[in-house]
Design an enzyme around this catalytic site. Structure first.
Site, mmCIF file in Angstrom:
data_model
loop_
_atom_site.group_PDB
_atom_site.id
_atom_site.type_symbol
_atom_site.label_atom_id
_atom_site.label_comp_id
_atom_site.label_asym_id
_atom_site.label_seq_id
_atom_site.Cartn_x
_atom_site.Cartn_y
_atom_site.Cartn_z
ATOM 1 N N ASP A 195 0.835 -1.205 0.000
ATOM 2 C CA ASP A 195 0.000 0.000 0.000
ATOM 3 C C ASP A 195 0.870 1.256 0.000
ATOM 4 O O ASP A 195 0.615 2.201 -0.750
ATOM 5 C CB ASP A 195 -0.883 0.026 1.250
ATOM 6 C CG ASP A 195 -2.163 -0.778 1.104
ATOM 7 O OD1 ASP A 195 -2.595 -1.018 -0.037
ATOM 8 O OD2 ASP A 195 -2.737 -1.169 2.140
ATOM 9 N N LEU A 196 1.869 1.252 0.867
ATOM 10 C CA LEU A 196 2.692 2.453 1.018
ATOM 11 C C LEU A 196 3.500 2.731 -0.240
ATOM 12 O O LEU A 196 3.591 3.869 -0.707
ATOM 13 C CB LEU A 196 3.630 2.291 2.219
ATOM 14 C CG LEU A 196 2.913 2.295 3.574
ATOM 15 C CD1 LEU A 196 3.846 1.770 4.667
ATOM 16 C CD2 LEU A 196 2.407 3.690 3.925
#
Lengths: 407, 407
Positions: A164-165
């Site tokens: 996600d990051l």
């Protein structure tokens, strides 16, 4: 915040981690980021961790410095407002960040009909549009089976949603890159960033896939050993756990020097007929012989004794510490100029960061809190869509929009 | 590759993961990225995994699509060439990506004297300039103690260098943002991206720090349980491990439906006086009661039976699979249009990815391999520094530069 992106207006329709961090990074570099949410909040508005009053510390962390407009997205009129916001005019607007489905009311072709040169950055799960989240993509890539002690076969998920990051930061890069292209050629683009492709490509970029193709199977799990070099956690006489690693020849020689292991390692090199200094891979190959030497050296010293010697010698090391200790660590939080104590929508005051980068030539602007949900509804409708007070009032009366905290 | 960044010239002096991925992302979006290395290779040139002939699969993965010039960086003349490359003229040049020390021969102020409007993106370990690498920063943030089964107290390092990767993508974002600002105000900037600040800020952005400040201690380790919602790995009748998660009400109801758990969960809700559908946090609070129901449901079915039912029902799930199985997975590798089989500097041919994003409006250009070390030495000296063939010959003779593979 910094003002590198001053003048840009970005609209964000998003939830979870990837798309909100994209908007966060843009806002912290000076863009105006307007987030629309369902009245009452989207699927991540109450996500843990929570403050005692039920406010999400997660939501208020990911949405710092943004504006908020609350819409009834189940109502066609609310959906139309979202579409009009994403495609509103302006040379430095027409920039939309979302994780809404690729084929729904925020599909690129629908929006493109409203603004031909729209730039839309879209976070996706799987590239084919099917559902995938960080943890399921991660499971599909083999990493949980490579993670954790070698004496335990259970898969270990990461706690930090790395995919996600990475996707969020890559989306911010994609958006600004597409803007540079649009300034050159006038064309809009959809930049689709599926977690599945970010994951698959990264495993290839780092050599994991080629290694698996050549060897026939993925890298075995090996606890905290650094693959292909020297590094692991070691325990000191007083029970502290320290991470030590040595990739370059200099890192290696410094570590040996401080730990008083030069002679013992030279003897091992002579026995094996190798030079560990010249080849980090040999340190890895022979780690079962090296580890006991290091274990004894650590076990004979206290952490308080090793730390200054490591620092003075330029050794690459770090202490394992819980986050509550990190919060007292001057280099991470306590004296970190990237942080500033501000009051958040939860009503709590605590330190929060601005941009993750530092520009020494420029002053850091104030860190700005997340908005209350709907805090900027009227302002955004007036400024971006040029609605009159009467029109805005009608939308409130019809329940299509809501102001701060649902009012 | 795509051509969003066509015309940009970026110079990269880097090693390890963060800075090389920054250059990689820029190259895959169309920038010309010129990497300089020491003759014989920098500290990461032989990093594992290796091909049988000793070539680094890691290095050739991280440097795809870049040009390579080899310099003797221990020689002042070689250092001067590096400085002149980073600061060479051109409206779309003066873009430098590095992880060299903040105060060395590539310090910003030295380079700024050669080009006033230079943009330099600098990956750092700790923000104060001291040594830190992904694994030591990670240890300092508490994550290894939060990772892994609750019945094991040993810290678990991540295998994927998440901080390096996030930093690399954020640096690419920082570089294009600084270019946009320079186009507006003509000013150069140094964008310093320390892993320590990327880590500290991210733990705050996700709410970990506020949670710890409020509770006094960091989140306990809890194996593969998804914090604050419902999710975990479960084992099927035939011994397959599947990840299931449910954050939204829809994800929750779909999972119950397919697993035939609606009635049992309704009974539990009645007993506890709660609604799991309405509040994902309650699913987490009462997970010890919910897990046995799910464990039994999984244990009664084969993976081959569950997979199509999950897919048809829109359940968010994924199989744990080793990377060798992922390579056969059409959605990840086998039929992924982001990948293309190409020949690499190791001499091996295997599939490699282009940009991690897909732009449906544009054709994907060919995936380009990493250069051989020094492959573009003469071309770069001629094109970027306008050196004559005679001058280039003298540099070779003096050992200041080298061509392909040290020749």
């Amino acid at each position: 915040m910094y003002d590198l992106l001053k003048g840009l207006r970005v609209v964000e329709g998003s939830a979870f981690v990837a798309a909100p961090t994209c908007g966060l990074y843009l806002a912290q570099m000076g863009a105006e980021v307007i987030r629309f949410d369902n009245i009452g909040g989207g699927p991540d508005f109450r996500r843990w961790p929570l403050a005692e009053n039920g406010a999400s510390l997660y939501w208020e962390g990911l949405n710092k410095g943004k504006k908020s407009i609350a819409l009834d997205l189940s109502n066609p009129a609310g959906r139309e407002i979202a579409q009009r916001l994403a495609t509103a005019p302006g040379r430095d607007a027409g920039l939309f960040v979302t994780n809404f489905p690729v084929d729904g009311f925020l599909a690129y072709d629908r929006l493109k009909a409203l603004r031909e040169d729209l730039i839309c950055v879209r976070v996706m799960g799987w590239a084919d549009g099917s559902q995938g989240m960080d943890y399921t993509i991660n499971a599909a890539l083999g990493l949980p089976q490579m993670t954790g002690p070698a004496d335990d076969a259970r898969p270990v998920n990461h706690v930090l949603a790395a995919w996600d990051l990475l996707t969020g930061a890559y989306c911010a890069f994609g958006l600004v890159s597409a803007l540079l292209a649009r300034m050159r050629d006038g064309r809009g683009r959809e930049i689709r960033c599926p977690l599945s492709d970010v994951g698959a490509a990264t495993m290839a970029n780092l050599g994991f896939t080629a290694e698996t193709l050549l060897g026939g199977h993925q890298r075995p799990r090996m606890g905290n050993d650094i693959f292909g070099a020297f590094g692991r956690d070691f325990t000191t006489r007083d029970g502290q756990t320290l991470m030590l690693l040595a990739i370059t020849p200099k890192q290696w020689s410094k570590a040996l020097e401080v730990l008083g292991l030069a002679a013992a390692v030279a003897a091992l090199e002579a026995e094996l007929g190798v030079s560990f200094a010249a080849d980090e891979g040999l340190r890895f190959t022979h780690r079962a012989r090296l580890y006991p030497l290091f274990e004894r050296a650590f076990a004979g010293r206290a952490a308080a004794e090793l730390a200054p010697a490591f620092d003075a010698g330029g050794v690459t090391w770090g202490a394992y510490q819980p986050l509550e200790a990190a919060l007292e660590d001057p280099r991470l939080y306590k004296d970190n100029p990237a942080f500033q104590a501000i009051r958040h929508p939860s009503g709590l005051s605590y330190p929060a960061p601005g941009a993750m980068a530092t520009i020494p030539q420029e002053a850091r602007g104030d860190v700005r809190p997340a908005p209350r949900l709907g805090e900027h509804t009227d302002q955004v409708l007036a400024e971006v869509l040029s609605l009159s007070a009467t029109e805005i009032g009608r939308l409130h009366d019809a329940g299509v929009v809501a102001g701060a905290d649902g009012r």
